[in-house]
Motif scaffolding. Structure first.
Motif: not given
Length: 352
Positions: A335-352
């Motif tokens: 990113v641009t020097p000094g910029f503070d990125p952020w994120a939110v995420t919501a999901g579904l995980r399943t396995s078999f």
């Protein structure tokens, strides 16, 4: 799903040993929203594998008698949002075959994680470890530390694991022949080892990896560069809740005197029908570039195999640091020097 087979050999002089093949996989899809660089508006996207990478694998074992087994594992990743395979190779998440013994340990060859990885992974005590938004992934994974051995698979590799030696102590040594380039035989070669101790509520680990690679300049003017990475790690179980920590240092022999030093703390707290996952990691690099990553998430168990999850994460860069969320937004790995990125995420995980 497991498939079993046993029967007579064609010459009828011996009986085949019991064998099994297991088909397994993880399917993980998420919605994510974040601001990934200065001058770029916040954006939403559908993503694959934000809690665990979506994958399909085959694992097999045959009992050879006298305590010996033949084993293999083949695994490929894919993106659930597009259906596209996860890499340029069919089994981009590892391919291995080997022999094991309860008394003498195991030896495997193929495309493998290196020994330092298991110490690194063990220090992330989150529900499944190494989630894309987590602090440990943001600042300590191979995407930010180059060929450190802390992530990714290494081709043309051989690995030996000991059985439990005494009082919970185990060890592993691995070697990768690298690119097997006839004009530069040491290009891409790795050698590493680990020591891990587990007893009661405590685990301790140490791992080291040395990677050699061609910097892309004439060998006569600049020989292959080495990257040496070391990590120490510990976890502690407190009434079913987990605390984890590590310290990692990586340096190269290049003219720029590249180095990276990072520390990580995280926790998993059982709360109701799920887990709270918390993490913080701080990294310093050459040129006084410093970054701190924070992550908080909750994994809700709908069943043993299926979970809903949500994460919030942020990276704070000083004026010389350019660390971005490469695993959430590949176009914004820096990113641009000094910029503070952020994120939110919501999901579904399943396995078999």
């Amino acid at each position: 799903m497991a498939l079993g087979a046993a029967g007579l050999t064609q010459n009828a002089r011996a009986v085949e040993a019991p064998s099994s093949v297991t088909l397994y996989g993880i399917v993980d899809a998420a919605l994510q929203y974040g601001k990934f660089d200065k001058g770029v508006g916040a954006s939403a996207a559908l993503a694959s594998g934000n809690l665990q990478a979506s994958r399909l694998g085959f694992r097999g074992s045959e009992d050879l008698g006298a305590g010996y087994r033949a084993n293999f594992q083949l695994e490929t990743g894919f993106s659930i949002d597009t259906g596209v395979g996860g890499g340029t190779t069919l089994f981009n998440r590892g391919a291995a075959v080997g022999l094991s013994s309860a008394d003498y340990g195991s030896i495997d060859v193929g495309s493998l994680y290196l020994p330092i990885y298991w110490v690194f992974l063990g220090s992330d005590v989150a529900t499944y470890g190494l989630a894309n938004p987590s602090a440990i992934m943001s600042l300590e994974h191979s995407s930010t530390l180059g060929k450190s051995g802390t992530g990714g698979f290494y081709s043309n590799a051989i690995r030996y694991r000991t059985p439990v030696l005494f009082n919970g102590l185990t060890s592993e040594i691995g070697y990768s022949f690298g690119a097997e380039d006839s004009s530069n035989l040491s290009n891409g070669r790795n050698i590493g080892m680990n020591l891990q101790y587990a007893r009661g509520p405590v685990t301790l680990g140490y791992g080291v990896n040395r990677h050699r690679y061609d910097p892309g300049t004439a060998a006569a003017s600049l020989p292959n560069i080495s990257q040496l990475t070391q990590v120490v790690a510990a976890t502690f179980n407190v009434g079913g809740n987990m605390l984890g920590a590590n310290y990692l240092y990586s340096k190269r022999t290049d003219p720029g005197a590249w180095f990276s030093s990072a520390v990580m703390l995280n926790a998993r707290i059982a709360t109701g029908p799920g887990d709270i996952n918390l993490g913080v990691s701080r990294r310093a690099q050459q040129g006084d570039a410093r970054a701190t990553a924070y992550s908080a998430g909750y994994v809700y168990f709908l069943s043993k195999r299926t979970q809903l999850y949500g994460y919030a994460t942020r990276i704070v860069n000083n004026g010389r640091s350019t660390q971005g969320f490469g695993l959430l937004s590949p176009a914004s790995a820096t990113v641009t020097p000094g910029f503070d990125p952020w994120a939110v995420t919501a999901g579904l995980r399943t396995s078999f």
